[in-house]
Write an enzyme that holds these catalytic residues in place. Sequence first.
Site: not given
Ligand code: FAD
Length: 400
Positions: A176, A149-151, A384, A356, A143, A380
């Site tokens: 998660i 806080a994703g990327s 990008e 197809g 988690a 993970e």
């Molecule tokens: C099916 C699934 C399972 C997951 N499982 C887990 C898990 O078990 N544990 C966990 O902690 N997380 C998990 N995640 C979360 C995953 O790691 C995040 O979705 C990912 O890190 C992206 O974060 P966000 O969704 O907040 O997208 P954002 O941070 O909002 O990013 C959106 C998009 O912006 C783009 N981007 C990012 N940085 C840049 C940049 N510097 N320049 C230009 N473009 C950029 C990328 O295309 C990105 O997809 C999971 C996600 C999914 C979809």
Amino acid sequence: MKATEAFEESLTMIDHHFTSWPFFEPRHRTIARALDAWANEHLQHGDESDVDAACRALVKLLGNSGWLKYAIGGTSFGGVTDVIDTRALCLIRETLARYSGLADFAFAMQGLGSGAISLFGTNEQKHDYLPRVGRGEAIAAFALSEPDAGSDVAAMQCAAVLDGDHYVLNGEKTWISNGGIADFYVLFARTGEAPGSRGITAFIVDATTPGFEIAERINVIAPHPLARVKLTDCRIPVSQRIGDAGQGFKVAMATLDVFRTSVAAAALGFARRAFDEAMTRSTSRQMFGHTLADFQLTQAKLADMATGIDTSALLTYRAAWLRDQGLNVTREAAMAKMTSTETAQQVIDSAVQMFGGLGVVSEQPVERLYREIRSLRIYEGATEVQKMIIARELLRAHGK
Ligand SMILES: Cc1cc2nc3c(=O)[nH]c(=O)nc-3n(C[C@H](O)[C@H](O)[C@H](O)COP(=O)(O)OP(=O)(O)OC[C@H]3O[C@@H](n4cnc5c(N)ncnc54)[C@H](O)[C@@H]3O)c2cc1C
């Protein structure tokens, strides 16, 4: 021809089977061969309509059959090796992904969810969790991500405040995997030793801890257990902290260095399955007095697909091999993850095109793969983010 027969035949042409590459040792060929036969027998007709039940059953099956031992480190705690064998981990994910995306998911999450314990846990933590993970008796989750806080992981807000010999956790985690069915979560929270990435700490939170709840289940295009979790005054003993306070970001990144390479391997498995399906279909589908494979446009597609698959395999197993030599693989793991997931998406898309109309029929193998590959390009670290990591490592090596 059944997959196992194809596997055996390709092994006899040893120069051509990828496990004859110098990255591998004889034990890896044994694992790949044994798992292929096992998967062919056990993973063909699983009912996955209830993903929670299917996932629990797969964890049990993989545990009982001994495969989960490869997802954990420490021979004293049920692992096959003291340090996770990255090449074995990748071969297993690749093989499982060829047969069943959910089986690969179940295997991978046991490793990712317990990886920080394998790498940084105390002996007591390892003893408490790893043997159960390896037997498939405890389901693990990782988690890290939050709604804001994703990327940008360092922007996390979930907080842990020290109160005597306990930490009190408040906040949310989202996306998660295994959320809702996991027995414990390796969870990262802000402890505030320093701003940004240096003020984060890793913890083990049991699912039964008061104040821990599943706030929402999330449905995605390739269904698997996924949830947003909420922590409200959730008290956990200091003994549940992994590593030192403030070291959580390093713990998370080191864990991802191992498992990112295995995401590349899973994508490779999906791509290989799509390629096999495309070969079978294109050589049997009759049109215009020929088979689909007789046309040069099809042959160009097959050539691109096969070359992309080999490129992905080379980058994936280079990263795995380097890590097994004890080297830092941040750059190589990012290259493998980016290339393999992006390539798999293209390979699978080409396979759908060759099928197809049949290619978009629900639950056809290529339709399933088309949905399954998509999130690997996001989780993970999105593609990008991998590019940023690769460039950062290149510039660092150049003295910038
Ligand atoms: C099916 C699934 C399972 C997951 N499982 C887990 C898990 O078990 N544990 C966990 O902690 N997380 C998990 N995640 C979360 C995953 O790691 C995040 O979705 C990912 O890190 C992206 O974060 P966000 O969704 O907040 O997208 P954002 O941070 O909002 O990013 C959106 C998009 O912006 C783009 N981007 C990012 N940085 C840049 C940049 N510097 N320049 C230009 N473009 C950029 C990328 O295309 C990105 O997809 C999971 C996600 C999914 C979809």
